[in-house]
Design a protein around this motif. Sequence first.
Motif, short mmCIF file in Angstrom:
data_model
loop_
_atom_site.label_atom_id
_atom_site.label_comp_id
_atom_site.label_asym_id
_atom_site.label_seq_id
_atom_site.Cartn_x
_atom_site.Cartn_y
_atom_site.Cartn_z
N VAL A 51 45.97 -25.52 2.42
CA VAL A 51 46.01 -26.89 1.88
C VAL A 51 46.74 -26.91 0.54
O VAL A 51 47.53 -27.81 0.26
CB VAL A 51 44.57 -27.45 1.76
CG1 VAL A 51 44.54 -28.71 0.94
CG2 VAL A 51 43.99 -27.70 3.14
N PRO A 103 47.07 -32.21 4.37
CA PRO A 103 45.64 -32.13 4.70
C PRO A 103 45.42 -31.35 6.00
O PRO A 103 46.33 -31.19 6.81
CB PRO A 103 45.24 -33.59 4.88
CG PRO A 103 46.49 -34.27 5.29
CD PRO A 103 47.61 -33.55 4.59
N ILE A 104 44.20 -30.88 6.15
CA ILE A 104 43.78 -30.25 7.41
C ILE A 104 42.61 -31.06 7.94
O ILE A 104 41.66 -31.36 7.22
CB ILE A 104 43.37 -28.78 7.19
CG1 ILE A 104 44.59 -27.94 6.79
CG2 ILE A 104 42.72 -28.21 8.45
CD1 ILE A 104 44.29 -26.49 6.52
N PHE A 156 41.73 -31.95 1.72
CA PHE A 156 42.95 -32.39 1.03
C PHE A 156 42.97 -31.74 -0.35
O PHE A 156 41.95 -31.72 -1.04
CB PHE A 156 42.91 -33.91 0.88
CG PHE A 156 44.21 -34.60 0.97
CD1 PHE A 156 45.27 -34.26 0.17
CD2 PHE A 156 44.38 -35.64 1.86
CE1 PHE A 156 46.47 -34.92 0.23
CE2 PHE A 156 45.58 -36.32 1.94
CZ PHE A 156 46.63 -35.95 1.12
N ASP A 157 44.09 -31.23 -0.77
CA ASP A 157 44.24 -30.68 -2.12
C ASP A 157 44.12 -31.81 -3.13
O ASP A 157 44.69 -32.90 -2.94
CB ASP A 157 45.61 -30.00 -2.25
CG ASP A 157 45.84 -29.47 -3.64
OD1 ASP A 157 45.06 -28.63 -4.10
OD2 ASP A 157 46.83 -29.90 -4.27
#
Length: 100
Positions: free
Chosen positions: A27, A33-34, A47-48
Amino acid sequence: MPLAQRIPETRPVSDLRTHLPEIEEAVRTTGEPIVLTRNGRPSLLVFDCNAYNEQVQRDRHIRKLREAEIEERYRSDTYTLEQSRERMRAIQKLVEALNA
């Protein structure tokens, strides 16, 4: 025409327990996002923080641009500073006359 968006990586939510460092690194390095799924359905989005903040800022700027475009399209007249002052003086005189 909207830009094509990349489909986010999808992983089972159980990967958080077993692969958290790997998910965190992915990320952070990609900024993408994952999606974590539970029983095959989206459950969480990882999300970072920096990427999220950038996205929020972009969304705010886009919203403000859209508002400005709408305002420009539907605004009937524009006034100079002096015209605005004259209009305000006239309004103040009316208010004073009504209050007298």
